[in-house]
Design a protein around this motif. Sequence first.
Motif, mmCIF file in Angstrom:
data_model
loop_
_atom_site.group_PDB
_atom_site.id
_atom_site.type_symbol
_atom_site.label_atom_id
_atom_site.label_comp_id
_atom_site.label_asym_id
_atom_site.label_seq_id
_atom_site.Cartn_x
_atom_site.Cartn_y
_atom_site.Cartn_z
ATOM 1 N N UNK A 1 -3.642 -20.916 -12.346
ATOM 2 C CA UNK A 1 -4.505 -20.131 -11.445
ATOM 3 C C UNK A 1 -3.708 -19.603 -10.261
ATOM 4 N N UNK A 2 -2.936 -20.480 -9.656
ATOM 5 C CA UNK A 2 -2.166 -20.070 -8.486
ATOM 6 C C UNK A 2 -1.118 -19.027 -8.851
ATOM 7 N N UNK A 3 -0.446 -19.244 -10.010
ATOM 8 C CA UNK A 3 0.591 -18.311 -10.438
ATOM 9 C C UNK A 3 0.028 -16.908 -10.704
ATOM 10 N N UNK A 4 -1.172 -16.870 -11.288
ATOM 11 C CA UNK A 4 -1.785 -15.560 -11.564
ATOM 12 C C UNK A 4 -2.051 -14.804 -10.265
ATOM 13 N N UNK A 5 -2.623 -15.514 -9.287
ATOM 14 C CA UNK A 5 -2.875 -14.877 -8.001
ATOM 15 C C UNK A 5 -1.566 -14.497 -7.298
ATOM 16 N N UNK A 6 -0.552 -15.338 -7.433
ATOM 17 C CA UNK A 6 0.742 -15.064 -6.785
ATOM 18 C C UNK A 6 1.393 -13.819 -7.384
ATOM 19 N N UNK A 7 1.311 -13.701 -8.728
ATOM 20 C CA UNK A 7 1.884 -12.522 -9.384
ATOM 21 C C UNK A 7 1.144 -11.253 -8.966
ATOM 22 N N UNK A 8 -0.178 -11.364 -8.871
ATOM 23 C CA UNK A 8 -0.971 -10.223 -8.457
ATOM 24 C C UNK A 8 -0.638 -9.822 -7.015
ATOM 25 N N UNK A 9 -0.458 -10.811 -6.141
ATOM 26 C CA UNK A 9 -0.103 -10.537 -4.743
ATOM 27 C C UNK A 9 1.283 -9.904 -4.653
ATOM 28 N N UNK A 10 2.221 -10.367 -5.492
ATOM 29 C CA UNK A 10 3.571 -9.803 -5.502
ATOM 30 C C UNK A 10 3.531 -8.332 -5.920
ATOM 31 N N UNK A 11 2.697 -8.006 -6.912
ATOM 32 C CA UNK A 11 2.557 -6.611 -7.330
ATOM 33 C C UNK A 11 1.996 -5.740 -6.218
ATOM 34 N N UNK A 12 1.009 -6.307 -5.482
ATOM 35 C CA UNK A 12 0.429 -5.552 -4.363
ATOM 36 C C UNK A 12 1.466 -5.318 -3.262
ATOM 37 N N UNK A 13 2.284 -6.343 -2.981
ATOM 38 C CA UNK A 13 3.314 -6.175 -1.950
ATOM 39 C C UNK A 13 4.383 -5.160 -2.394
ATOM 40 N N UNK A 14 4.651 -5.130 -3.678
ATOM 41 C CA UNK A 14 5.613 -4.149 -4.200
ATOM 42 C C UNK A 14 5.104 -2.721 -3.963
ATOM 43 N N UNK A 15 3.802 -2.518 -4.213
ATOM 44 C CA UNK A 15 3.197 -1.209 -3.957
ATOM 45 C C UNK A 15 3.211 -0.893 -2.461
ATOM 46 N N UNK A 16 2.972 -1.929 -1.663
ATOM 47 C CA UNK A 16 3.008 -1.746 -0.217
ATOM 48 C C UNK A 16 4.391 -1.307 0.248
ATOM 49 N N UNK A 17 5.435 -1.919 -0.338
ATOM 50 C CA UNK A 17 6.809 -1.542 0.027
ATOM 51 C C UNK A 17 7.107 -0.097 -0.347
ATOM 52 N N UNK A 18 6.547 0.354 -1.484
ATOM 53 C CA UNK A 18 6.759 1.752 -1.891
ATOM 54 C C UNK A 18 6.159 2.716 -0.865
ATOM 55 N N UNK A 19 4.934 2.420 -0.435
ATOM 56 C CA UNK A 19 4.291 3.270 0.560
ATOM 57 C C UNK A 19 5.040 3.218 1.893
ATOM 58 N N UNK A 20 5.535 2.038 2.232
ATOM 59 C CA UNK A 20 6.275 1.896 3.479
ATOM 60 C C UNK A 20 7.547 2.729 3.452
#
Length: 281
Positions: free
Chosen positions: A202-221
């Motif tokens: 459960x934690x790993x799934x949420x962590x992977x999803x959060x990592x993907x969101x941060x990756x998108x955030x870095x692209x916009x940044x």
Amino acid sequence: MFEGTGRKLGRAAVAVICAASLATPSVASATEPEGPAPSSAETSEELNAQAQKHAVKAIEHFKNGAFVDSEEEWRRVAFFAPRWRPLHFNLGVLAEAQGKLGTAVSEYKEFRPHGSPDEQMVVDQRLDELGRRKTNIAGAYKRQIALSATAMTLGVGAIGGAVAMFILGPKQTEKAKEWDAAAETVVQMGNNCPQPDVGSQCYNEYAEHAAGLREESDKFERRGKLMLYGGIYVVIVGLLLTTYSIIPLRNAIKSKRQLDGINLGKTRLKWNGGAGVTLRF
């Protein structure tokens, strides 16, 4: 009494100005008919006392390179002796020396029917040279206008693009913050798992999803910073192009003034001594 003096002054003026006109680098030109048609009125060698005084001053000013002052004196001669035969030739040379194209051609054409064969040959030579120079000036004018318009269009377009980048850049940064906030929300959700350990599914799934969101955030940044710094460079280029466009535009205005026969004034004339003069436009 004044007829003999007028004839002598006329010969002296035409002789002096003929010699100087062939040695003076003129900037005037014309091939098309400009100004009024040559006059068919009879001319005279007679020069009255008042006109004679101004003619003497005009010749002295011409010898000293004061072309504008010389023209002013010839205009006074024209007032007191409008039919004096050498008048229009003298005015034509002075107009040519000052870059007044239309005036020079009109004055030469006005004088030609009343000139001697030698004088007519000089006038024909001047008109021929002026015609070729007009072609060159007109061509330069068109090129300068095209270059100025191109540089101005690119410069204004670049500035407009930079403004758009300055507007879109902060929006990308805002989106990056939104994605970061979403990533933090997902992390909080992972912390609410029954077993919030790094190894739990459960934690790993949420962590992977959060990592993907941060990756998108870095692209916009990165995109926002790129637009910001890129906009700075683009606006600099735009300002340089817009500023540069003034140079060919200024040259085009000068060429247009030459074509239109506008007198640019005393400060444009630089006397080199003798019969040489540099016309600065």
